[in-house]
Design a protein around this motif. Structure first.
Motif, PDB file in Angstrom:
ATOM      1  N   ALA A 417       0.815  -1.221   0.000  1.00  0.00           N
ATOM      2  CA  ALA A 417       0.000   0.000   0.000  1.00  0.00           C
ATOM      3  C   ALA A 417       0.847   1.269   0.000  1.00  0.00           C
ATOM      4  N   GLY A 418       2.173   1.128   0.105  1.00  0.00           N
ATOM      5  CA  GLY A 418       3.043   2.300   0.122  1.00  0.00           C
ATOM      6  C   GLY A 418       3.079   3.002   1.460  1.00  0.00           C
ATOM      7  N   HIS A 419       2.760   2.284   2.522  1.00  0.00           N
ATOM      8  CA  HIS A 419       2.710   2.890   3.852  1.00  0.00           C
ATOM      9  C   HIS A 419       4.035   2.809   4.610  1.00  0.00           C
ATOM     10  N   VAL A 420       5.073   2.268   3.958  1.00  0.00           N
ATOM     11  CA  VAL A 420       6.406   2.224   4.565  1.00  0.00           C
ATOM     12  C   VAL A 420       7.334   3.056   3.688  1.00  0.00           C
ATOM     13  N   ARG A 421       7.988   4.070   4.279  1.00  0.00           N
ATOM     14  CA  ARG A 421       8.838   4.975   3.508  1.00  0.00           C
ATOM     15  C   ARG A 421      10.264   4.977   4.084  1.00  0.00           C
ATOM     16  N   PHE A 422      11.232   4.890   3.177  1.00  0.00           N
ATOM     17  CA  PHE A 422      12.645   4.905   3.562  1.00  0.00           C
ATOM     18  C   PHE A 422      13.294   6.216   3.121  1.00  0.00           C
ATOM     19  N   PRO A 423      14.287   6.707   3.861  1.00  0.00           N
ATOM     20  CA  PRO A 423      14.952   7.957   3.485  1.00  0.00           C
ATOM     21  C   PRO A 423      15.821   7.766   2.245  1.00  0.00           C
ATOM     22  N   ARG A 424      15.473   8.460   1.186  1.00  0.00           N
ATOM     23  CA  ARG A 424      16.209   8.310  -0.071  1.00  0.00           C
ATOM     24  C   ARG A 424      17.678   8.726   0.110  1.00  0.00           C
ATOM     25  N   GLY A 425      18.576   7.854  -0.367  1.00  0.00           N
ATOM     26  CA  GLY A 425      19.998   8.170  -0.318  1.00  0.00           C
ATOM     27  C   GLY A 425      20.673   7.901   1.014  1.00  0.00           C
ATOM     28  N   ALA A 426      19.956   7.337   1.993  1.00  0.00           N
ATOM     29  CA  ALA A 426      20.582   7.048   3.289  1.00  0.00           C
ATOM     30  C   ALA A 426      21.711   6.037   3.102  1.00  0.00           C
ATOM     31  N   PRO A 427      22.843   6.197   3.801  1.00  0.00           N
ATOM     32  CA  PRO A 427      23.984   5.285   3.605  1.00  0.00           C
ATOM     33  C   PRO A 427      23.677   3.837   3.960  1.00  0.00           C
ATOM     34  N   PHE A 428      22.734   3.608   4.849  1.00  0.00           N
ATOM     35  CA  PHE A 428      22.407   2.232   5.240  1.00  0.00           C
ATOM     36  C   PHE A 428      21.426   1.568   4.283  1.00  0.00           C
ATOM     37  N   LEU A 429      20.887   2.327   3.315  1.00  0.00           N
ATOM     38  CA  LEU A 429      19.791   1.828   2.501  1.00  0.00           C
ATOM     39  C   LEU A 429      20.172   0.656   1.599  1.00  0.00           C
ATOM     40  N   PRO A 430      21.319   0.674   0.892  1.00  0.00           N
ATOM     41  CA  PRO A 430      21.627  -0.461   0.008  1.00  0.00           C
ATOM     42  C   PRO A 430      21.641  -1.806   0.721  1.00  0.00           C
ATOM     43  N   GLU A 431      22.293  -1.867   1.888  1.00  0.00           N
ATOM     44  CA  GLU A 431      22.352  -3.134   2.616  1.00  0.00           C
ATOM     45  C   GLU A 431      20.979  -3.522   3.155  1.00  0.00           C
ATOM     46  N   LEU A 432      20.211  -2.532   3.590  1.00  0.00           N
ATOM     47  CA  LEU A 432      18.865  -2.803   4.077  1.00  0.00           C
ATOM     48  C   LEU A 432      17.994  -3.387   2.961  1.00  0.00           C
ATOM     49  N   GLU A 433      18.056  -2.793   1.773  1.00  0.00           N
ATOM     50  CA  GLU A 433      17.251  -3.290   0.662  1.00  0.00           C
ATOM     51  C   GLU A 433      17.653  -4.714   0.287  1.00  0.00           C
ATOM     52  N   ARG A 434      18.946  -5.000   0.299  1.00  0.00           N
ATOM     53  CA  ARG A 434      19.406  -6.349  -0.047  1.00  0.00           C
ATOM     54  C   ARG A 434      18.808  -7.389   0.894  1.00  0.00           C
ATOM     55  N   GLU A 435      18.851  -7.078   2.175  1.00  0.00           N
ATOM     56  CA  GLU A 435      18.324  -8.034   3.150  1.00  0.00           C
ATOM     57  C   GLU A 435      16.817  -8.165   3.021  1.00  0.00           C
ATOM     58  N   LEU A 436      16.155  -7.051   2.816  1.00  0.00           N
ATOM     59  CA  LEU A 436      14.692  -7.057   2.752  1.00  0.00           C
ATOM     60  C   LEU A 436      14.199  -7.814   1.522  1.00  0.00           C
ATOM     61  N   LEU A 437      14.838  -7.582   0.375  1.00  0.00           N
ATOM     62  CA  LEU A 437      14.392  -8.220  -0.861  1.00  0.00           C
ATOM     63  C   LEU A 437      14.740  -9.707  -0.902  1.00  0.00           C
TER      64      LEU A 437
END
Length: 467
Positions: A417-437
């Motif tokens: 539904a798009g109810h979870v938002r992540f901060p664009r460009g955050a340094p932790f984001l690439p590793e977080l996305e890898r684990e989540l996906l």
């Protein structure tokens, strides 16, 4: 006593020691260039030695590009094998003619050199034409491509070096073609099904690539998986009763590629590509349980102001054991502005208990949360009790009501539904996305646990609406 000729001693060493032989091939082909020895070369060489001795007959080596895999496996190893047994029949197979031609040219250069002829005086070449070198003992090294004709041909050793291009592996039709070609054509070309050997060396390119297909079909394959960045502590064989102890986070070959360079690649490559080609751990395209197209982001100016409708909280997932340096602890900070959950920050590390406690205290001082959620298990039990006495904030131990998959399963709707938002460009984001996906098939799930705990709070008795 006759003095030992240094050249004879060197030749004897090259004849008996494959590691030295590989280095000599490198120097020969790179015109005296600097060889940077590393333990992963020894790991590959040891696995190939097991094939040479007949200890294993099915070997998969998964390793990143530019790691000398082709020099070792497709050039040096066939030359070494034929040097010891000129009767051997060897095929080296790649995805395209250009790659096959380059490997053949390098092999031909090695076996026609003066130093090689001196090291292996019983290996003599009868014919060297194009992609085929034939010995006087009727052995050979032939080079061809995947899907190339093998009709009427047989061999003792088949080496598949990069049998699939990364882009081709994204096509189900092309993947299936390669897998079926292996099953219906190549496997039948072994002269001996019992002693004939097959080696597959490649970077992973898809969950259902040739390596995935082979390991799913049978347990006969020995797999040497060498990720660019170690994901856990490992003990990797590099010789007979010899091991390299690799710690989580260690880079494969720091003299060749530093952690900074790999992290830069991580940041610019799609997570699925880096995980497959560098970590040798492909994930489903688009994500497994959580799909990539469901991920949403926000810019700093889009973050709502904190009001009575905006509630900030922390979600803490602790390591399973106090001081377990191979386990991760995670603290995520959230702003809930109905119905959106904004991830404000994330801290992740392998912390000893006192350090973890101080980090949570610091995060609480920074974000000033209404409540701190801590999983009521493992070291989280003691941590929650101590923070209740230390923080001027509500601290809530969260009971574990479902398994990890079940906890995230019920949160899929929020992502969709798009109810979870992540901060664009955050340094932790690439590793977080890898684990989540990758979840639940990835090597770690600590960040996922912290997120599912945060998103689950309104569905349980500790709803933030009541504090």
């Amino acid at each position: 006593m006759m003095p030992i000729d240094p050249l004879d001693a060197l030749d004897a060493a090259l004849r008996s020691n494959f590691r030295l032989f590989v280095e000599r091939c490198f120097v020969h082909l790179h015109h005296g260039g600097e060889f940077l020895p590393n333990w992963h070369h020894q790991a590959i060489e040891h696995a190939l030695g097991q094939v040479l001795r007949g200890e294993i007959t099915r070997l998969i080596i998964n390793i990143q590009p530019r790691s000398l895999k082709s020099l070792i496996v497709s050039v040096a190893y066939p030359a070494f094998v034929l040097g010891h047994d000129p009767k051997k029949k060897i095929y080296v197979i790649s995805y395209g003619n250009e790659l096959a031609d380059r490997h053949s040219s390098d092999f031909n250069s090695v076996v026609t050199s003066d130093w090689y002829q001196r090291v292996f005086p019983n290996m003599r070449i009868k014919k060297a034409l194009g992609n085929e070198v034939t010995t006087t003992e009727r052995g050979y090294r032939r080079s061809t491509t995947v899907m190339g004709s093998l009709t009427g041909m047989g061999g003792d050793l088949f080496i598949l070096d990069d049998p699939q291009k990364a882009v081709d592996a994204q096509s189900e039709v092309r993947r299936d073609n390669v897998n079926q070609w292996f099953s219906n054509t190549l496997i039948s070309r072994l002269d001996s099904k019992k002693t004939g050997a097959i080696i597959v060396v490649m970077q992973r390119v898809h969950m259902n690539d040739l390596c995935g297909f082979l390991t799913e079909a049978t347990d006969d394959w020995s797999v040497l998986r060498l990720p660019a960045i170690a994901e856990e502590d490992e003990r990797i064989p590099i010789g007979v009763n010899k091991f390299h102890h690799r710690r989580a986070g260690d880079v494969l070959h720091p003299a060749h590629e530093s952690i900074k360079e790999l992290k830069n690649l991580q940041n610019i490559m799609p997570p699925e590509t880096f995980d497959a080609q560098y970590q040798q751990r492909p994930v489903p395209v688009g994500g497994a349980m959580i799909k990539r197209e469901w991920l949403r982001y926000y810019e700093p100016h889009e973050l709502p102001e904190r009001t009575h409708r905006s509630k900030v909280f922390l979600s803490v997932d602790t390591a399973s054991k106090d001081g377990a340096m191979n386990d991760w602890s995670v603290c995520t900070a959230w702003l809930f502005h109905a119905p959106i959950y904004y991830l404000l920050g994330l801290v992740r590390g392998r912390f000893e208990y006192p350090q973890l406690r101080e980090i949570i205290i610091a995060e609480a001082k920074h974000y000033k949360p209404r409540i701190v959620l801590i999983e009521d298990a493992h070291t989280g039990i003691a941590l929650a009790q101590e923070l209740k006495k230390t923080l001027n904030r509500a601290v809530k131990p969260v009971p574990v009501e479902r398994d990890k998959v079940g906890r995230m399963y019920v949160q899929q709707e929020k992502f969709f539904a798009g109810h979870v938002r992540f901060p664009r460009g955050a340094p932790f984001l690439p590793e977080l996305e890898r684990e989540l996906l990758a979840f639940p098939n990835g090597p770690h799930d600590d960040q996922v646990d912290s997120i599912s705990q945060a998103l689950n709070h309104r569905l349980s008795t500790y709803t933030l609406d009541n504090i």
